[in-house]
Design a protein around this motif. Structure first.
Motif, PDB file in Angstrom:
ATOM      1  N   GLU A   6       0.849  -1.198   0.000  1.00 50.90           N
ATOM      2  CA  GLU A   6       0.000   0.000   0.000  1.00 50.90           C
ATOM      3  C   GLU A   6       0.888   1.254   0.000  1.00 50.90           C
ATOM      4  OE1 GLU A   6      -2.492  -1.565   3.400  1.00 50.90           O
ATOM      5  OE2 GLU A   6      -4.049  -0.586   2.203  1.00 50.90           O
ATOM      6  N   VAL A   7       1.949   1.206   0.805  1.00 50.38           N
ATOM      7  CA  VAL A   7       2.842   2.372   0.897  1.00 50.38           C
ATOM      8  C   VAL A   7       4.295   1.904   0.852  1.00 50.38           C
ATOM      9  CG1 VAL A   7       3.444   4.454   2.204  1.00 50.38           C
ATOM     10  CG2 VAL A   7       1.144   3.481   2.433  1.00 50.38           C
ATOM     11  N   ILE A   8       5.104   2.615   0.078  1.00 54.09           N
ATOM     12  CA  ILE A   8       6.557   2.413   0.118  1.00 54.09           C
ATOM     13  C   ILE A   8       7.178   3.678   0.695  1.00 54.09           C
ATOM     14  CG2 ILE A   8       8.666   2.170  -1.244  1.00 54.09           C
ATOM     15  CD1 ILE A   8       7.127   0.362  -3.145  1.00 54.09           C
ATOM     16  N   VAL A   9       8.046   3.470   1.685  1.00 54.91           N
ATOM     17  CA  VAL A   9       8.795   4.568   2.293  1.00 54.91           C
ATOM     18  C   VAL A   9      10.232   4.423   1.813  1.00 54.91           C
ATOM     19  CG1 VAL A   9       9.553   5.610   4.459  1.00 54.91           C
ATOM     20  CG2 VAL A   9       7.297   4.493   4.334  1.00 54.91           C
ATOM     21  N   ILE A  10      10.744   5.443   1.149  1.00 50.06           N
ATOM     22  CA  ILE A  10      12.134   5.376   0.665  1.00 50.06           C
ATOM     23  C   ILE A  10      12.997   6.192   1.616  1.00 50.06           C
ATOM     24  CG2 ILE A  10      13.696   5.706  -1.280  1.00 50.06           C
ATOM     25  CD1 ILE A  10      11.283   5.507  -3.130  1.00 50.06           C
ATOM     26  N   GLY A  11      13.885   5.492   2.329  1.00 45.10           N
ATOM     27  CA  GLY A  11      14.720   6.124   3.353  1.00 45.10           C
ATOM     28  C   GLY A  11      14.294   5.649   4.731  1.00 45.10           C
ATOM     29  N   GLY A  12      15.241   5.074   5.470  1.00 44.73           N
ATOM     30  CA  GLY A  12      14.924   4.518   6.791  1.00 44.73           C
ATOM     31  C   GLY A  12      15.645   5.242   7.906  1.00 44.73           C
ATOM     32  N   GLY A  13      15.712   6.584   7.826  1.00 40.79           N
ATOM     33  CA  GLY A  13      16.190   7.391   8.947  1.00 40.79           C
ATOM     34  C   GLY A  13      15.011   7.710   9.862  1.00 40.79           C
ATOM     35  N   ALA A  14      15.170   8.760  10.673  1.00 41.33           N
ATOM     36  CA  ALA A  14      14.112   9.119  11.629  1.00 41.33           C
ATOM     37  C   ALA A  14      12.793   9.388  10.912  1.00 41.33           C
ATOM     38  CB  ALA A  14      14.541  10.356  12.415  1.00 41.33           C
ATOM     39  N   ALA A  15      12.853  10.087   9.776  1.00 45.34           N
ATOM     40  CA  ALA A  15      11.617  10.451   9.068  1.00 45.34           C
ATOM     41  C   ALA A  15      10.932   9.206   8.509  1.00 45.34           C
ATOM     42  CB  ALA A  15      11.936  11.444   7.949  1.00 45.34           C
ATOM     43  N   GLY A  16      11.690   8.385   7.798  1.00 47.69           N
ATOM     44  CA  GLY A  16      11.098   7.220   7.141  1.00 47.69           C
ATOM     45  C   GLY A  16      10.584   6.198   8.141  1.00 47.69           C
ATOM     46  N   LEU A  17      11.361   5.934   9.198  1.00 53.82           N
ATOM     47  CA  LEU A  17      10.929   4.929  10.182  1.00 53.82           C
ATOM     48  C   LEU A  17       9.693   5.409  10.933  1.00 53.82           C
ATOM     49  CD1 LEU A  17      14.345   3.674  11.629  1.00 53.82           C
ATOM     50  CD2 LEU A  17      12.854   2.508   9.988  1.00 53.82           C
ATOM     51  N   SER A  18       9.627   6.705  11.169  1.00 53.63           N
ATOM     52  CA  SER A  18       8.478   7.243  11.884  1.00 53.63           C
ATOM     53  C   SER A  18       7.212   7.139  11.026  1.00 53.63           C
ATOM     54  CB  SER A  18       8.786   8.692  12.251  1.00 53.63           C
ATOM     55  OG  SER A  18       7.845   9.196  13.115  1.00 53.63           O
ATOM     56  N   ALA A  19       7.348   7.424   9.733  1.00 53.27           N
ATOM     57  CA  ALA A  19       6.205   7.240   8.824  1.00 53.27           C
ATOM     58  C   ALA A  19       5.784   5.773   8.816  1.00 53.27           C
ATOM     59  CB  ALA A  19       6.584   7.689   7.409  1.00 53.27           C
ATOM     60  N   ALA A  20       6.777   4.883   8.772  1.00 50.35           N
ATOM     61  CA  ALA A  20       6.482   3.442   8.711  1.00 50.35           C
ATOM     62  C   ALA A  20       5.808   2.957   9.993  1.00 50.35           C
ATOM     63  CB  ALA A  20       7.778   2.670   8.470  1.00 50.35           C
ATOM     64  N   LEU A  21       6.212   3.542  11.129  1.00 50.27           N
ATOM     65  CA  LEU A  21       5.623   3.106  12.408  1.00 50.27           C
ATOM     66  C   LEU A  21       4.121   3.387  12.434  1.00 50.27           C
ATOM     67  CD1 LEU A  21       6.106   1.959  15.262  1.00 50.27           C
ATOM     68  CD2 LEU A  21       6.569   4.298  16.027  1.00 50.27           C
ATOM     69  N   VAL A  22       3.749   4.604  12.046  1.00 50.52           N
ATOM     70  CA  VAL A  22       2.321   4.933  12.104  1.00 50.52           C
ATOM     71  C   VAL A  22       1.553   4.152  11.039  1.00 50.52           C
ATOM     72  CG1 VAL A  22       2.507   7.051  10.717  1.00 50.52           C
ATOM     73  CG2 VAL A  22       0.639   6.812  12.279  1.00 50.52           C
ATOM     74  N   LEU A  23       2.174   3.922   9.894  1.00 47.13           N
ATOM     75  CA  LEU A  23       1.489   3.156   8.839  1.00 47.13           C
ATOM     76  C   LEU A  23       1.320   1.693   9.249  1.00 47.13           C
ATOM     77  CD1 LEU A  23       3.277   4.844   5.834  1.00 47.13           C
ATOM     78  CD2 LEU A  23       0.778   4.746   6.141  1.00 47.13           C
ATOM     79  N   GLY A  24       2.358   1.129   9.862  1.00 45.01           N
ATOM     80  CA  GLY A  24       2.261  -0.262  10.320  1.00 45.01           C
ATOM     81  C   GLY A  24       1.172  -0.409  11.368  1.00 45.01           C
ATOM     82  N   ARG A  25       1.152   0.549  12.296  1.00 44.93           N
ATOM     83  CA  ARG A  25       0.141   0.494  13.360  1.00 44.93           C
ATOM     84  C   ARG A  25      -1.263   0.729  12.807  1.00 44.93           C
ATOM     85  NH1 ARG A  25       0.815   0.688  18.489  1.00 44.93           N
ATOM     86  NH2 ARG A  25      -0.710   2.354  18.790  1.00 44.93           N
ATOM     87  N   ARG A  65      13.847   0.349  13.945  1.00 51.38           N
ATOM     88  CA  ARG A  65      13.630  -0.801  13.044  1.00 51.38           C
ATOM     89  C   ARG A  65      12.924  -1.935  13.783  1.00 51.38           C
ATOM     90  NH1 ARG A  65      18.761   1.004  10.975  1.00 51.38           N
ATOM     91  NH2 ARG A  65      19.870  -0.380  12.392  1.00 51.38           N
ATOM     92  N   GLU A  66      13.301  -2.141  15.060  1.00 51.89           N
ATOM     93  CA  GLU A  66      12.611  -3.174  15.860  1.00 51.89           C
ATOM     94  C   GLU A  66      11.136  -2.823  16.016  1.00 51.89           C
ATOM     95  OE1 GLU A  66      16.249  -4.036  18.811  1.00 51.89           O
ATOM     96  OE2 GLU A  66      14.294  -3.812  19.794  1.00 51.89           O
ATOM     97  N   GLU A  67      10.877  -1.538  16.262  1.00 53.26           N
ATOM     98  CA  GLU A  67       9.485  -1.121  16.495  1.00 53.26           C
ATOM     99  C   GLU A  67       8.627  -1.333  15.249  1.00 53.26           C
ATOM    100  OE1 GLU A  67      10.264   2.088  20.107  1.00 53.26           O
ATOM    101  OE2 GLU A  67       9.812   2.853  18.115  1.00 53.26           O
ATOM    102  N   ILE A  68       9.139  -0.986  14.076  1.00 49.40           N
ATOM    103  CA  ILE A  68       8.282  -1.142  12.882  1.00 49.40           C
ATOM    104  C   ILE A  68       8.071  -2.623  12.557  1.00 49.40           C
ATOM    105  CG2 ILE A  68       8.864   1.137  11.916  1.00 49.40           C
ATOM    106  CD1 ILE A  68      10.549  -0.366   9.787  1.00 49.40           C
ATOM    107  N   ALA A  69       9.070  -3.450  12.899  1.00 52.23           N
ATOM    108  CA  ALA A  69       8.933  -4.892  12.619  1.00 52.23           C
ATOM    109  C   ALA A  69       7.777  -5.492  13.415  1.00 52.23           C
ATOM    110  CB  ALA A  69      10.239  -5.613  12.937  1.00 52.23           C
ATOM    111  N   ARG A  70       7.526  -4.946  14.629  1.00 51.29           N
ATOM    112  CA  ARG A  70       6.418  -5.443  15.469  1.00 51.29           C
ATOM    113  C   ARG A  70       5.074  -5.335  14.773  1.00 51.29           C
ATOM    114  NH1 ARG A  70       7.473  -1.731  20.546  1.00 51.29           N
ATOM    115  NH2 ARG A  70       9.590  -2.394  20.948  1.00 51.29           N
TER     116      ARG A  70
END
Ligand SMILES: Cc1cc2nc3c(=O)[nH]c(=O)nc-3n(C[C@H](O)[C@H](O)[C@H](O)COP(=O)(O)OP(=O)(O)OC[C@H]3O[C@@H](n4cnc5c(N)ncnc54)[C@H](O)[C@@H]3O)c2cc1C
Length: 307
Positions: A6-25, A65-70
């Motif tokens: 549904e969503v691809i986040v390009i870049g896994g720094g603070a910005a990308g991981l934070s976007a991924a966290l809310v999207l995963g949740r 990275r651990e948090e988004i994997a959850r």
């Protein structure tokens, strides 16, 4: 086979991981593509992030990275090299793989290009510093140098005088005549010493910066050297998509709305790929905002499509 998210986040720094966290949740099938070269990697500590002040940047990202994997978010260590848009987006990776998604977050950060002064790059993030908010407290009251890269470096010299009263501005390749009368007055009032002449070398002893040598052979003892690298926002993918950029004194950044939505429908930008001034905490906040907005927008567009 091209995998679809549904969503691809390009870049896994603070910005990308934070976007991924809310999207995963939010139960969105999300992929993070990360080349693994965050901007603050040269520094041992990350300062100014409430509750994380002083944490190692690598530890901060490992926890993220651990948090988004959850929440079932996938992460690949790879580099996005191309992106095209039809009804959705197709992202080509350096590894040869390609992936598709309905929405994109570009969180690719920026690169710092240092002036070509021998010894400088090796000290960057340690005692050759770009940002007083990141490092000023740790070097407070030390003997500072400021290496001029543009006339805007005067501003940097004035700023760092908040952290030490012993500041020398090395004009390097800028002529004294390029400084405005106001700059000269402010430097005088702030007690900043101005030294003309090119800096030929950063001096180091026992793994500590000890000063600079000028082209005329004179040496100046200093304990920390501030420098403003040229910021190169990583906007190549945004440009391939035709996103509108706006020039700033710190590079060209995408035109975005308050949620980070670029001029390309379905593409958000966050962190230093969106703006020069984003510190880690702002980058994380921008990523979060983009992720939450995308979730709501996908929900509404699917409901509307089913009407
Ligand atoms: C030396 C130094 C020290 C700093 N110290 C601090 C500090 O103490 N406190 C603070 O708040 N800020 C600090 N900063 C600023 C901080 O680094 C940035 O605010 C922060 O990194 C921005 O986060 P970001 O997610 O936007 O980008 P980044 O953290 O740079 O992450 C971007 C990620 O995207 C990846 N990427 C780029 N292009 C692609 C691609 N095409 N495909 C896949 N992945 C890609 C990169 O490899 C990287 O992993 C410092 C900066 C420097 C240079």
């Amino acid at each position: 086979m091209t995998e679809t998210y549904e969503v691809i986040v390009i870049g896994g720094g603070a910005a990308g991981l934070s976007a991924a966290l809310v999207l995963g949740r939010a139960r969105r099938r999300t992929l993070v593509i990360d080349a693994g070269e965050p901007r603050n990697a040269p520094s041992a500590h990350m300062q100014g992030y409430l509750s994380r002040d002083g944490m190692a940047p690598a530890e901060f990202l490992a926890i993220g990275r651990e948090e988004i994997a959850r929440y079932g978010v996938d992460l690949v260590r790879d580099r996005a090299v191309d992106v095209t848009k039809d009804s959705d987006f197709t992202v080509a990776l350096e590894s040869g793989r390609s992936v598709r998604a309905r929405r994109l977050v570009i969180a690719t950060g920026l690169k710092d290009e240092l002036p070509d002064v021998p010894g400088l790059a090796e000290r960057f993030g340690r005692d050759a510093l770009h940002c007083p908010y990141c490092h000023g407290w740790e070097v407070r009251d030390q003997a500072f140098g400021v290496l001029t890269t543009t006339p805007l470096s005067v501003h940097q010299a004035l700023m760092v005088s908040q952290w030490s009263k012993d500041v020398t501005l090395f004009l390097h390749e800028v002529e004294e005549s390029e400084l405005s009368a106001d700059d000269v007055r402010r430097l005088g009032v702030a007690g900043v010493k101005v030294v003309p002449g090119a800096v030929a070398e950063v001096l180091v002893e026992e793994d500590r910066l000890t000063g600079v040598r000028l082209a005329d052979g004179s040496t100046h003892a200093r304990e920390a050297l501030f420098v403003a690298p040229r910021a190169v926002p990583q906007t190549d993918l945004l440009q391939r998509l035709g996103a509108e950029l706006t020039e700033t004194p710190f590079g060209a950044y995408p035109v975005v709305d308050p949620t980070g939505l670029t001029s390309v429908a379905g593409v958000w930008a966050a962190g230093n790929a969106m703006g020069f001034a984003e510190q880690v905490v702002n980058a994380a906040a921008g990523g979060y905002r983009a992720g939450a907005t995308i979730n709501g927008e996908l929900l509404m567009s699917d409901l509307d499509a089913a009407l």
